[in-house]
Design a protein around this motif. Structure first.
Motif, short mmCIF file in Angstrom:
data_model
loop_
_atom_site.label_atom_id
_atom_site.label_comp_id
_atom_site.label_asym_id
_atom_site.label_seq_id
_atom_site.Cartn_x
_atom_site.Cartn_y
_atom_site.Cartn_z
N LEU A 158 0.82 -31.23 -16.62
CA LEU A 158 0.07 -31.43 -17.62
C LEU A 158 1.52 -30.39 -18.66
O LEU A 158 1.49 -29.66 -18.12
N THR A 159 0.23 -30.68 -20.07
CA THR A 159 1.60 -30.08 -21.31
C THR A 159 0.97 -29.64 -21.89
O THR A 159 -0.39 -30.37 -22.63
N THR A 160 1.25 -28.07 -22.17
CA THR A 160 0.64 -27.51 -23.52
C THR A 160 1.96 -27.68 -24.52
O THR A 160 2.93 -26.73 -23.94
N THR A 161 1.02 -27.39 -25.27
CA THR A 161 2.08 -27.83 -27.08
C THR A 161 1.25 -27.40 -28.05
O THR A 161 0.41 -26.75 -28.53
N TYR A 162 2.78 -26.41 -28.60
CA TYR A 162 2.63 -25.85 -29.98
C TYR A 162 3.03 -25.93 -30.87
O TYR A 162 4.01 -26.19 -30.58
N SER A 163 2.77 -26.43 -31.61
CA SER A 163 3.87 -27.21 -33.18
C SER A 163 3.28 -26.65 -34.23
O SER A 163 2.20 -26.33 -34.24
N ARG A 164 3.77 -26.21 -34.82
CA ARG A 164 3.39 -25.94 -36.73
C ARG A 164 4.69 -26.20 -37.77
O ARG A 164 5.69 -26.43 -37.72
N LYS A 165 3.33 -26.49 -38.78
CA LYS A 165 4.54 -26.95 -39.83
C LYS A 165 5.08 -25.57 -40.52
O LYS A 165 4.91 -24.48 -40.53
N ILE A 166 6.15 -26.08 -41.01
CA ILE A 166 7.75 -25.03 -40.94
C ILE A 166 7.52 -24.91 -42.89
O ILE A 166 8.06 -24.72 -43.57
N THR A 167 7.43 -26.79 -43.24
CA THR A 167 7.40 -26.59 -44.72
C THR A 167 5.76 -27.77 -44.82
O THR A 167 5.46 -28.56 -43.34
N PRO A 168 5.31 -27.84 -46.00
CA PRO A 168 4.23 -29.21 -45.90
C PRO A 168 4.58 -30.32 -44.97
O PRO A 168 3.41 -31.03 -45.12
N HIS A 169 5.77 -30.93 -45.36
CA HIS A 169 5.98 -32.10 -44.39
C HIS A 169 7.32 -32.12 -43.84
O HIS A 169 6.94 -33.34 -43.09
N GLN A 170 6.83 -31.10 -43.04
CA GLN A 170 8.07 -31.04 -41.75
C GLN A 170 6.81 -30.47 -40.29
O GLN A 170 6.53 -28.76 -40.78
N SER A 171 7.48 -30.37 -39.20
CA SER A 171 7.03 -29.65 -38.00
C SER A 171 7.60 -29.52 -36.75
O SER A 171 8.85 -30.08 -37.00
N LEU A 172 7.97 -28.74 -36.26
CA LEU A 172 7.98 -28.78 -34.94
C LEU A 172 7.64 -27.72 -33.80
O LEU A 172 6.25 -27.36 -34.44
N GLY A 173 8.21 -28.22 -32.70
CA GLY A 173 6.72 -28.50 -31.49
C GLY A 173 7.48 -28.18 -30.47
O GLY A 173 8.64 -28.22 -30.05
N VAL A 174 7.02 -27.19 -29.00
CA VAL A 174 7.65 -26.80 -27.87
C VAL A 174 6.53 -27.11 -27.48
O VAL A 174 5.44 -26.79 -27.26
N SER A 175 6.18 -27.41 -25.59
CA SER A 175 5.95 -27.88 -24.23
C SER A 175 6.17 -27.34 -23.20
O SER A 175 6.80 -27.48 -23.33
N ALA A 176 5.09 -26.19 -23.05
CA ALA A 176 5.64 -25.73 -21.58
C ALA A 176 4.71 -26.75 -21.17
O ALA A 176 3.58 -27.26 -20.95
N VAL A 177 5.63 -27.09 -19.78
CA VAL A 177 5.07 -28.09 -18.79
C VAL A 177 5.16 -28.33 -17.40
O VAL A 177 6.64 -27.76 -17.08
N ILE A 178 4.32 -28.48 -16.60
CA ILE A 178 3.86 -28.07 -15.34
C ILE A 178 3.95 -29.50 -14.97
O ILE A 178 2.85 -30.33 -15.50
N ALA A 179 4.93 -29.65 -13.28
CA ALA A 179 4.84 -31.00 -13.59
C ALA A 179 4.95 -31.33 -11.45
O ALA A 179 5.10 -29.63 -10.86
#
Length: 420
Positions: A158-179
């Motif tokens: 079960l993976t819950t991910t938050y992603s966000r644009k840091i510029t109009p053409h770039q993004s970062l994302g981080v997932s919390a993973v329950i295995a």
């Protein structure tokens, strides 16, 4: 409400049948999501659907609000061949000559994902997936002591991910993973003398293990026709399989290896996009997987920190893909991947239980937009050609017996995505 009901049904199905899975790059999937699988997994820099957040957590913010559902029918053919008669000498461990095939050969593997867009600069993606596992089902006395030999390891995430644009053409994302993992082993009674706890070695039925981890990702479009992406997941520490503490190293701990992926996508022309990914999987960092059979089997008991494992090596996986958008209705995909061999010839004895020797994947697929809805039907097919690894039985007289592990695979996956 109809959309929510569909996702709930898929999640329930996933949890019910995913424990039959057996994956391919070692025991990692060649891709996650139907579009990704049709391109051999070469999509770390190509956002297509919600399930792509499992490949790269940064992709969700470049997708619209929607969901993905899929069901794969996976068919691996595993077998081992013993040539040469056992010597029968003291302190040797000979096997019965012949070829034996694993009986279980069809596994359903469902997945479901949903992508939410709170605003233009962020996204939240929730995915339920079966990432892989190992399964063998030999209806014979492979190691002596039982008329059924094999293992069954499955992993559900079960993976819950938050992603966000840091510029109009770039993004970062981080997932919390329950295995979660489910495992059982049978037919290993012959290794009782080598175990730190013979009661926790074999035949104890299914047991569960749980853990939590993270995954991070980056995505950028430096040019309108070029995108790049990367993701990394450190080792996920899992709880111990208590009833198999006399089998797996570190008292029954079977962690999920670290892995990293980087790649590019380039739009050669308006309808054609080419992709290339590189993936590294760190199997050797997990003691239960990476510890060698010898000398560990005679210097430390099974289940101890230095107990014998499968002797798998870290592997590199190279993937290429192509996507042709023929029209607003039809999109065609193809891919190819090749990996290093995780199983050395010196480790064939224990890997009778886990003969994950395939190294190539050839994939094809398409998407067709629905005429009366914004959804699309997706299809991916995969063929992994036959690959074998041959080596000497290390517990027999030198050169007395040869063991050959052989495997090939087929898969067809049906998917439906809405909103992308």
């Amino acid at each position: 409400m109809r959309n929510r009901s569909s996702i709930s049904i898929l999640v329930a199905l996933l949890l019910a049948v995913a424990p039959a899975a057996f994956a391919t790059n070692g025991y990692f999937l060649h891709g996650v999501g139907t579009g990704s699988k049709a391109m051999a997994g070469a999509t770390v820099a190509l956002p297509q659907e919600a399930l792509d957040a499992d490949t790269n957590p940064a992709l969700g913010v470049f997708l619209e609000r929607g969901y993905s559902l899929s069901l794969a029918l996976f068919s691996p053919d595993r077998q081992y061949t013993i040539s040469g008669n056992p010597s029968g000498l003291p302190q040797t461990f000979g096997l019965t000559p012949g070829t034996v095939s694993s009986k279980s050969k069809l596994f359903p593997m469902p997945a479901a994902g949903v992508n939410f867009r709170p605003n233009d600069k962020s996204a939240v993606t929730v995915n339920f997936t079966a990432h892989g596992g190992m399964n063998t089902d030999y209806r014979t006395d492979t190691f002596y002591g039982s008329n059924h030999t094999g293992v069954d390891l499955a992993q559900v995430f079960l993976t819950t991910t938050y992603s966000r644009k840091i510029t109009p053409h770039q993004s970062l994302g981080v997932s919390a993973v329950i295995a979660a993992q489910r495992f059982k082993a049978s037919g290993l009674e012959a290794f009782t003398a080598f175990s730190s706890d013979p009661d926790c070695l074999t035949g104890n039925g299914y047991k569960w293990s749980h853990g939590a981890g993270v995954k991070v990702g980056y995505f950028a479009q430096p040019l309108p026709m070029l995108s790049v992406g990367a993701s990394y997941s450190p080792t996920i520490t899992m709880s111990k399989f208590g009833s198999y503490c006399g089998l797996f190293a570190q008292d029954g701990r079977f962690n999920i290896p670290a892995s990293g992926t980087a790649g590019i996508a380039y739009k050669v022309a308006d309808p054609l996009t080419l992709t290339a990914d590189y993936q590294r999987i760190h199997y050797s960092d997990v003691a239960a997987v990476g510890n060698a059979l010898l000398p560990n089997l005679v210097t430390a008991p099974l289940g101890s920190d230095a107990g014998a494992g499968f002797g798998w090596k870290d592997i590199n996986v190279y993937k290429i893909g192509a996507q042709w958008k023929a029209s607003d209705t039809w999109t065609w995909r193809a891919g190819y991947s090749k990996s290093d061999q995780p199983i050395p010839s010196s480790e064939v004895l224990f890997n009778i239980l886990a003969p994950g020797v395939v190294q190539q994947h050839i994939t094809l697929g398409f998407s067709k937009a629905m005429e009366r809805s914004p959804g699309r039907f997706n299809l991916a097919v995969m063929y992994a050609p036959t690959r074998s690894v041959r080596g000497t039985n290390p517990l027999e007289v030198p050169g007395g017996q040869q063991i050959e592990l052989k495997m090939h695979e087929y898969e067809v996956e049906f998917g439906y995505s809405f909103g992308f």
